[in-house]
Scaffold this active site. Structure first.
Site, PDB file in Angstrom:
ATOM      1  N   VAL A   1       2.745 -78.701  63.269  1.00 22.88           N
ATOM      2  CA  VAL A   1       2.038 -77.968  63.986  1.00 22.88           C
ATOM      3  C   VAL A   1       2.365 -77.698  65.150  1.00 22.88           C
ATOM      4  O   VAL A   1       2.398 -76.658  65.710  1.00 22.88           O
ATOM      5  CB  VAL A   1       0.311 -78.353  63.817  1.00 22.88           C
ATOM      6  CG1 VAL A   1       0.175 -77.973  62.648  1.00 22.88           C
ATOM      7  CG2 VAL A   1       0.281 -79.469  64.460  1.00 22.88           C
TER       8      VAL A   1
ATOM      9  N   ASN B   1      -6.860 -80.086  61.722  1.00 20.34           N
ATOM     10  CA  ASN B   1      -7.115 -81.080  61.940  1.00 20.34           C
ATOM     11  C   ASN B   1      -6.083 -82.387  62.597  1.00 20.34           C
ATOM     12  O   ASN B   1      -6.214 -83.307  62.480  1.00 20.34           O
ATOM     13  CB  ASN B   1      -7.178 -81.606  61.008  1.00 20.34           C
ATOM     14  CG  ASN B   1      -7.565 -83.064  60.666  1.00 20.34           C
ATOM     15  OD1 ASN B   1      -8.551 -84.119  60.308  1.00 20.34           O
ATOM     16  ND2 ASN B   1      -6.358 -82.968  59.608  1.00 20.34           N
TER      17      ASN B   1
ATOM     18  N   SER C   1     -12.453 -84.678  70.162  1.00 20.76           N
ATOM     19  CA  SER C   1     -12.645 -86.414  69.620  1.00 20.76           C
ATOM     20  C   SER C   1     -13.830 -87.095  70.478  1.00 20.76           C
ATOM     21  O   SER C   1     -13.984 -85.841  71.676  1.00 20.76           O
ATOM     22  CB  SER C   1     -11.684 -87.346  69.562  1.00 20.76           C
ATOM     23  OG  SER C   1     -12.593 -88.724  70.477  1.00 20.76           O
TER      24      SER C   1
ATOM     25  N   TYR D   1      -4.281 -88.559  74.825  1.00 24.33           N
ATOM     26  CA  TYR D   1      -5.148 -88.970  73.780  1.00 24.33           C
ATOM     27  C   TYR D   1      -5.985 -87.859  74.382  1.00 24.33           C
ATOM     28  O   TYR D   1      -6.450 -87.193  73.982  1.00 24.33           O
ATOM     29  CB  TYR D   1      -5.624 -88.987  72.375  1.00 24.33           C
ATOM     30  CG  TYR D   1      -6.616 -89.321  71.697  1.00 24.33           C
ATOM     31  CD1 TYR D   1      -6.124 -88.605  70.666  1.00 24.33           C
ATOM     32  CD2 TYR D   1      -7.538 -89.226  71.746  1.00 24.33           C
ATOM     33  CE1 TYR D   1      -6.308 -89.121  69.483  1.00 24.33           C
ATOM     34  CE2 TYR D   1      -8.325 -89.419  70.535  1.00 24.33           C
ATOM     35  CZ  TYR D   1      -7.437 -88.947  69.512  1.00 24.33           C
ATOM     36  OH  TYR D   1      -8.336 -88.220  68.159  1.00 24.33           O
TER      37      TYR D   1
ATOM     38  N   ALA E   1      -6.458 -86.192  77.168  1.00 28.49           N
ATOM     39  CA  ALA E   1      -6.494 -85.096  77.996  1.00 28.49           C
ATOM     40  C   ALA E   1      -6.439 -84.003  76.531  1.00 28.49           C
ATOM     41  O   ALA E   1      -6.958 -83.069  76.469  1.00 28.49           O
ATOM     42  CB  ALA E   1      -5.165 -84.669  78.767  1.00 28.49           C
TER      43      ALA E   1
ATOM     44  N   LYS F   1      -7.652 -83.901  73.579  1.00 33.75           N
ATOM     45  CA  LYS F   1      -8.714 -83.862  73.158  1.00 33.75           C
ATOM     46  C   LYS F   1      -9.647 -82.746  73.361  1.00 33.75           C
ATOM     47  O   LYS F   1     -10.458 -82.439  73.402  1.00 33.75           O
ATOM     48  CB  LYS F   1      -9.487 -85.376  72.149  1.00 33.75           C
ATOM     49  CG  LYS F   1      -8.703 -85.554  71.339  1.00 33.75           C
ATOM     50  CD  LYS F   1      -8.317 -84.742  70.090  1.00 33.75           C
ATOM     51  CE  LYS F   1      -7.446 -85.337  69.337  1.00 33.75           C
ATOM     52  NZ  LYS F   1      -7.757 -84.221  67.834  1.00 33.75           N
TER      53      LYS F   1
ATOM     54  N   ILE G   1     -13.532 -92.957  63.063  1.00 37.30           N
ATOM     55  CA  ILE G   1     -13.626 -93.569  61.576  1.00 37.30           C
ATOM     56  C   ILE G   1     -12.642 -93.359  60.988  1.00 37.30           C
ATOM     57  O   ILE G   1     -11.500 -93.897  61.723  1.00 37.30           O
ATOM     58  CB  ILE G   1     -12.916 -92.004  60.936  1.00 37.30           C
ATOM     59  CG1 ILE G   1     -13.897 -90.172  62.034  1.00 37.30           C
ATOM     60  CG2 ILE G   1     -13.029 -91.127  60.098  1.00 37.30           C
ATOM     61  CD1 ILE G   1     -15.667 -90.619  61.290  1.00 37.30           C
TER      62      ILE G   1
END
Length: 236
Positions: free
Chosen positions: A65, A91, A154, A168, A170, A172, A201
């Site tokens: 992606v 996702n 998140s 991570y 920043a 999300k 999760i």
């Protein structure tokens, strides 16, 4: 009662494992034609094989992606094969963790210990990837008469827990903010955009976490346990 997604065409990124695989299986069970996409060919094919055992209509397209041409090809192959796009499930994500703490150059962490290569890769997959999928997916969705975008952010976008992961967090946070602009901009074209903010999760991505950090996370959840990929798939 008929299947809820009968006739719908769905693209799910990061569907080679974890939450993406759970979503592919559930959406397929609900009658959707599912395009499974992942950078990991082995994982993607395993998802397709599982879906095939239940007679689900699915297609695997290998793509990163973070790479524009690959995302463009993903959407083009979807519309070529199925003629439309109804749901775009963004996702795919990465989080560079280590059971032994922060390792400059290898893990996410607080800015003084966070090297640019980890920052760049995390933002490229988690945030730019959403933008690229929307850039090419929205026109296909509008041409199909509208649809639904589901972005995965998140809980880190809303609150800070123990153990800083600046890249991570920043990325999300950016996904959550962008979801708002996408929702407002494209509502008039019949495209809805919503965001899911999972807590802890149980997926392969969090495999490196120590038992201490797993226990700490579970204690912060009212149910007292980690979520399962199927929990998020059902919400989607």
């Amino acid at each position: 009662m008929g299947k809820r997604l009968e006739g719908k065409v769905v693209v799910i990124t990061g569907a080679g494992s974890g939450q993406g695989r759970a979503a592919a299986l559930l959406f397929g069970a609900e009658g959707a034609k599912v395009v499974v996409s992942d950078i990991n060919t082995k994982g993607g094919n395993e998802t397709i094989a599982q879906m095939g055992t239940y007679g689900m209509d699915a297609l695997f397209v290998q793509a990163s992606v973070a790479e524009e041409r690959e995302v463009e090809a993903l959407i083009a192959e979807t519309t070529r094969r199925f003629g439309r796009l109804d749901v775009l499930y963004n996702n795919a994500g990465v989080w560079f963790l280590s059971p032994s703490g922060y390792i400059p150059g290898e893990t996410d962490g607080p800015a003084p210990l966070l090297t640019q290569n980890i920052w760049d890769t995390t933002l490229a997959v988690n945030l730019k990837g959403v933008y690229l999928c929307c850039r090419y997916g929205i026109p296909a969705m509008v041409a199909s008469g509208g649809g639904s975008i589901i972005n995965v952010s998140s809980v880190a976008a809303m609150r800070v827990g123990k153990g800083a992961s600046d890249a991570y967090t920043a990325a999300k946070g950016g996904v959550l903010a962008m979801t708002r602009t996408l929702a407002v901009e494209h509502a008039s074209s019949g495209v809805r955009c919503n965001c899911i903010l999972p807590g802890p999760i149980e997926t392969p991505m969090v495999g490196p976490l120590t038992e201490e950090r797993r226990k700490f996370a579970a204690e912060a959840i009212p149910l007292g346990r980690w979520g399962q990929p199927e929990d998020i798939a059902r919400m989607a």
